[in-house]
Design a protein around this motif. Structure first.
Motif, PDB file in Angstrom:
ATOM      1  N   UNK A   1       6.176   6.814 -33.327  1.00  0.00           N
ATOM      2  CA  UNK A   1       6.529   7.763 -32.269  1.00  0.00           C
ATOM      3  C   UNK A   1       7.984   8.165 -32.453  1.00  0.00           C
ATOM      4  N   UNK A   2       8.276   9.435 -32.236  1.00  0.00           N
ATOM      5  CA  UNK A   2       9.652   9.910 -32.316  1.00  0.00           C
ATOM      6  C   UNK A   2      10.224   9.919 -30.908  1.00  0.00           C
ATOM      7  N   UNK A   3      11.401   9.319 -30.746  1.00  0.00           N
ATOM      8  CA  UNK A   3      12.128   9.322 -29.483  1.00  0.00           C
ATOM      9  C   UNK A   3      13.472   9.988 -29.747  1.00  0.00           C
ATOM     10  N   UNK A   4      13.775  11.027 -28.957  1.00  0.00           N
ATOM     11  CA  UNK A   4      15.014  11.773 -29.135  1.00  0.00           C
ATOM     12  C   UNK A   4      15.930  11.500 -27.956  1.00  0.00           C
ATOM     13  N   UNK A   5      17.170  11.113 -28.239  1.00  0.00           N
ATOM     14  CA  UNK A   5      18.147  10.806 -27.200  1.00  0.00           C
ATOM     15  C   UNK A   5      19.034  12.024 -27.002  1.00  0.00           C
ATOM     16  N   UNK A   6      19.156  12.457 -25.766  1.00  0.00           N
ATOM     17  CA  UNK A   6      20.019  13.584 -25.398  1.00  0.00           C
ATOM     18  C   UNK A   6      20.993  13.093 -24.331  1.00  0.00           C
ATOM     19  N   UNK A   7      22.276  13.281 -24.549  1.00  0.00           N
ATOM     20  CA  UNK A   7      23.280  12.848 -23.575  1.00  0.00           C
ATOM     21  C   UNK A   7      23.955  14.050 -22.967  1.00  0.00           C
ATOM     22  N   UNK A   8      24.139  14.201 -21.696  1.00  0.00           N
ATOM     23  CA  UNK A   8      23.436  13.409 -20.694  1.00  0.00           C
ATOM     24  C   UNK A   8      22.053  13.993 -20.514  1.00  0.00           C
ATOM     25  N   UNK A   9      21.102  13.166 -20.378  1.00  0.00           N
ATOM     26  CA  UNK A   9      19.755  13.663 -20.199  1.00  0.00           C
ATOM     27  C   UNK A   9      18.714  12.609 -20.471  1.00  0.00           C
TER      28      UNK A   9
ATOM     29  N   UNK B   1       5.373   1.033 -18.820  1.00  0.00           N
ATOM     30  CA  UNK B   1       5.276  -0.090 -17.890  1.00  0.00           C
ATOM     31  C   UNK B   1       6.591  -0.171 -17.125  1.00  0.00           C
ATOM     32  N   UNK B   2       6.499  -0.072 -15.790  1.00  0.00           N
ATOM     33  CA  UNK B   2       7.685  -0.096 -14.934  1.00  0.00           C
ATOM     34  C   UNK B   2       8.112  -1.527 -14.643  1.00  0.00           C
ATOM     35  N   UNK B   3       9.296  -1.668 -14.060  1.00  0.00           N
ATOM     36  CA  UNK B   3       9.860  -2.993 -13.765  1.00  0.00           C
ATOM     37  C   UNK B   3       8.941  -3.844 -12.899  1.00  0.00           C
ATOM     38  N   UNK B   4       8.202  -3.211 -11.982  1.00  0.00           N
ATOM     39  CA  UNK B   4       7.330  -3.966 -11.080  1.00  0.00           C
ATOM     40  C   UNK B   4       5.968  -4.287 -11.696  1.00  0.00           C
ATOM     41  N   UNK B   5       5.787  -3.904 -12.960  1.00  0.00           N
ATOM     42  CA  UNK B   5       4.549  -4.220 -13.661  1.00  0.00           C
ATOM     43  C   UNK B   5       3.491  -3.130 -13.604  1.00  0.00           C
ATOM     44  N   UNK B   6       3.695  -2.095 -12.786  1.00  0.00           N
ATOM     45  CA  UNK B   6       2.737  -1.001 -12.744  1.00  0.00           C
ATOM     46  C   UNK B   6       2.872  -0.155 -14.012  1.00  0.00           C
ATOM     47  N   UNK B   7       1.795   0.522 -14.342  1.00  0.00           N
ATOM     48  CA  UNK B   7       1.767   1.341 -15.538  1.00  0.00           C
ATOM     49  C   UNK B   7       1.484   2.785 -15.158  1.00  0.00           C
ATOM     50  N   UNK B   8       2.248   3.706 -15.739  1.00  0.00           N
ATOM     51  CA  UNK B   8       2.018   5.135 -15.553  1.00  0.00           C
ATOM     52  C   UNK B   8       1.829   5.746 -16.936  1.00  0.00           C
ATOM     53  N   UNK B   9       1.059   6.826 -16.993  1.00  0.00           N
ATOM     54  CA  UNK B   9       0.805   7.427 -18.297  1.00  0.00           C
ATOM     55  C   UNK B   9       0.864   8.942 -18.213  1.00  0.00           C
ATOM     56  N   UNK B  10       1.073   9.545 -19.366  1.00  0.00           N
ATOM     57  CA  UNK B  10       1.091  10.990 -19.484  1.00  0.00           C
ATOM     58  C   UNK B  10       0.433  11.355 -20.809  1.00  0.00           C
ATOM     59  N   UNK B  11      -0.404  12.382 -20.793  1.00  0.00           N
ATOM     60  CA  UNK B  11      -1.059  12.812 -22.014  1.00  0.00           C
ATOM     61  C   UNK B  11      -0.413  14.062 -22.611  1.00  0.00           C
ATOM     62  N   UNK B  12       0.769  14.412 -22.108  1.00  0.00           N
ATOM     63  CA  UNK B  12       1.498  15.574 -22.634  1.00  0.00           C
ATOM     64  C   UNK B  12       1.959  15.306 -24.060  1.00  0.00           C
ATOM     65  N   UNK B  13       2.191  16.372 -24.828  1.00  0.00           N
ATOM     66  CA  UNK B  13       2.622  16.209 -26.229  1.00  0.00           C
ATOM     67  C   UNK B  13       4.082  15.793 -26.338  1.00  0.00           C
ATOM     68  N   UNK B  14       4.885  16.063 -25.294  1.00  0.00           N
ATOM     69  CA  UNK B  14       6.284  15.653 -25.255  1.00  0.00           C
ATOM     70  C   UNK B  14       6.610  15.260 -23.824  1.00  0.00           C
TER      71      UNK B  14
ATOM     72  N   UNK C   1      15.272  10.710 -22.294  1.00  0.00           N
ATOM     73  CA  UNK C   1      14.728  10.366 -23.594  1.00  0.00           C
ATOM     74  C   UNK C   1      13.506  11.245 -23.784  1.00  0.00           C
ATOM     75  N   UNK C   2      13.422  11.943 -24.884  1.00  0.00           N
ATOM     76  CA  UNK C   2      12.265  12.777 -25.182  1.00  0.00           C
ATOM     77  C   UNK C   2      11.357  11.997 -26.116  1.00  0.00           C
ATOM     78  N   UNK C   3      10.120  11.747 -25.669  1.00  0.00           N
ATOM     79  CA  UNK C   3       9.181  10.918 -26.411  1.00  0.00           C
ATOM     80  C   UNK C   3       7.955  11.742 -26.752  1.00  0.00           C
ATOM     81  N   UNK C   4       7.563  11.724 -28.019  1.00  0.00           N
ATOM     82  CA  UNK C   4       6.329  12.388 -28.407  1.00  0.00           C
ATOM     83  C   UNK C   4       5.172  11.643 -27.770  1.00  0.00           C
TER      84      UNK C   4
END
Length: 69
Positions: free
Chosen positions: A10-18, A29-42, A20-23
């Motif tokens: 996976x490519x992760x792009x760092x933009x400051x300030x801004x 997985x969030x700090x509280x253990x819950x999981x969220x997902x996205x099927x977007x291309x970016x 993280x762009x993830x393909x």
């Protein structure tokens, strides 16, 4: 998506300030253990924690803050 073997890195792009762009698609997985997902291309992941849609970026990092000095 969990335990799937990635066909490629996976490519992760760092933009400051801004964000993280993830393909995508991604699963976060969030700090509280819950999981969220996205099927977007970016996916833009918030790094400033100002987003009302955390962990997704809503461009809140663009808001100007007042100097305290």
């Amino acid at each position: 998506m969990p335990n799937e073997r990635a066909d490629r890195a996976r490519r992760i792009t760092v933009r400051q300030p801004g964000p993280l762009l993830v393909e995508g698609p991604v699963e976060v997985e969030l700090e509280d253990g819950t999981t969220v997902s996205s099927d977007r291309f970016l996916v833009a992941l918030c790094t400033c924690r100002r987003s009302r849609r955390y962990p997704w970026c809503d461009t809140s990092h663009r808001r100007k803050t007042r100097d305290s000095g």
